[in-house]
Design a protein around this motif. Structure first.
Motif: not given
Ligand SMILES: NC(=O)c1ccc[n+]([C@@H]2O[C@H](COP(=O)([O-])OP(=O)(O)OC[C@H]3O[C@@H](n4cnc5c(N)ncnc54)[C@H](OP(=O)(O)O)[C@@H]3O)[C@@H](O)[C@H]2O)c1
Length: 245
Positions: A9-10, A12, A32, A59-60, A151, A182, A184, A186-187
């Motif tokens: 949905t977003k 990459m 999700r 959903d993860l 993370y 690396g 990127v 994105t949102s």
């Protein structure tokens, strides 16, 4: 190629799903947010110019839903050639240090739950004689680093798991592709300071699709990050303690 895709949905994932749709791959979207998934499916159908793309909730953070979601994908597509996982959670190190519950969620989703999802995918792909499992990890897992302690630890575990899968199951036809982005745009990285060599999702997607087609076990994207991380991996600990990278 028949592809179950978690995270289209977003960012990459969306860019990669668009490339796949445009060249005629059949996709089944997992995510999700069902209304959002439906919007993404309609967008991909327009790009593909044919067919209808199904969707299912996944959903993860809710591993009980993984098997039913992959079953739905397999049933709708009539088999699976590939499973792509670009979904992931991120929060800055400052936020994660303040909020232990958020740290638990990120580490669980990005490591334990992603591994569990991949195990369900692995079994289904191997049952059909193999296929491709493409999973987005991160360069953050290459070294213990101050800005991504938590993370990065989750992504390090994920990277090692994918490496082990590749070693164990490649001979039986499972092609594991570990993507190491690396920085990127994105949102996920919205609002963070943009470093040199930051990438765009569309360019990353082109590189990842090439890796999927070749069955390349590891792909850095943008490519420059391969060399950056080669240097970072070789730095002694006393240097890593001093620098803020
Ligand atoms: N951007 C970077 O610089 C960067 C660097 C290294 C690694 N990565 C990794 O690359 C992957 C893609 O990142 P991105 O930057 O493209 O991220 P993004 O634009 O934030 O997209 C993340 C995707 O994951 C989905 N997602 C998030 N939480 C989910 C959950 N609990 N269940 C199911 N789906 C969920 C999102 O769906 P919703 O629409 O529901 O939110 C979205 O489709 C991630 O694994 C990320 O950790 C990114």
């Amino acid at each position: 190629m028949k592809v179950a895709f978690l995270g289209a949905t977003k960012g990459m994932g969306r860019a990669l799903a668009r490339l796949m749709a445009e060249r005629g791959d059949e996709l089944f979207l997992l995510g999700r947010d069902l209304p959002d998934l439906e919007r993404s499916a309609r967008d991909l159908e327009v790009r593909a110019g044919k067919g209808r793309y199904g969707t299912a909730a996944c959903d993860l953070e809710k591993p009980d839903g993984f098997a039913p979601a992959l079953d739905a994908a397999e049933a709708a597509l009539g088999g699976l050639d590939a499973v792509v996982v670009s979904a992931g959670l991120f929060a800055t190190q400052d936020r994660l240090e303040e909020d232990v519950e958020l740290a638990r969620r990120v580490v669980t989703a990005d490591f334990a739950n992603t591994v569990v999802f991949c195990e369900h995918a692995r079994k289904r792909l191997l049952a059909r004689g193999g296929g491709t499992l493409c999973v987005f990890s991160s360069v953050a897992g290459e070294r213990g680093r101050k800005p991504v302690v938590l993370y990065g630890a989750a992504k390090a575990g994920l990277t090692r798991y994918l490496e082990g899968l590749d070693h164990k199951f490649r001979g039986r036809g499972l092609r594991t592709v570990c993507v190491k982005p690396g920085f990127v745009k994105t949102s996920m990285t919205d609002g963070l300071p943009v470093p040199p060599f930051a990438g765009e999702p569309e360019a990353v997607a082109r590189r990842v699709l090439r890796a999927i087609d070749r069955g390349q076990p590891v792909v850095y994207a943008p490519g420059m990050w391969r060399w950056i991380m080669l240097v970072i991996r070789s730095l002694p600990r006393f240097v890593m303690r001093k620098i803020e990278f």
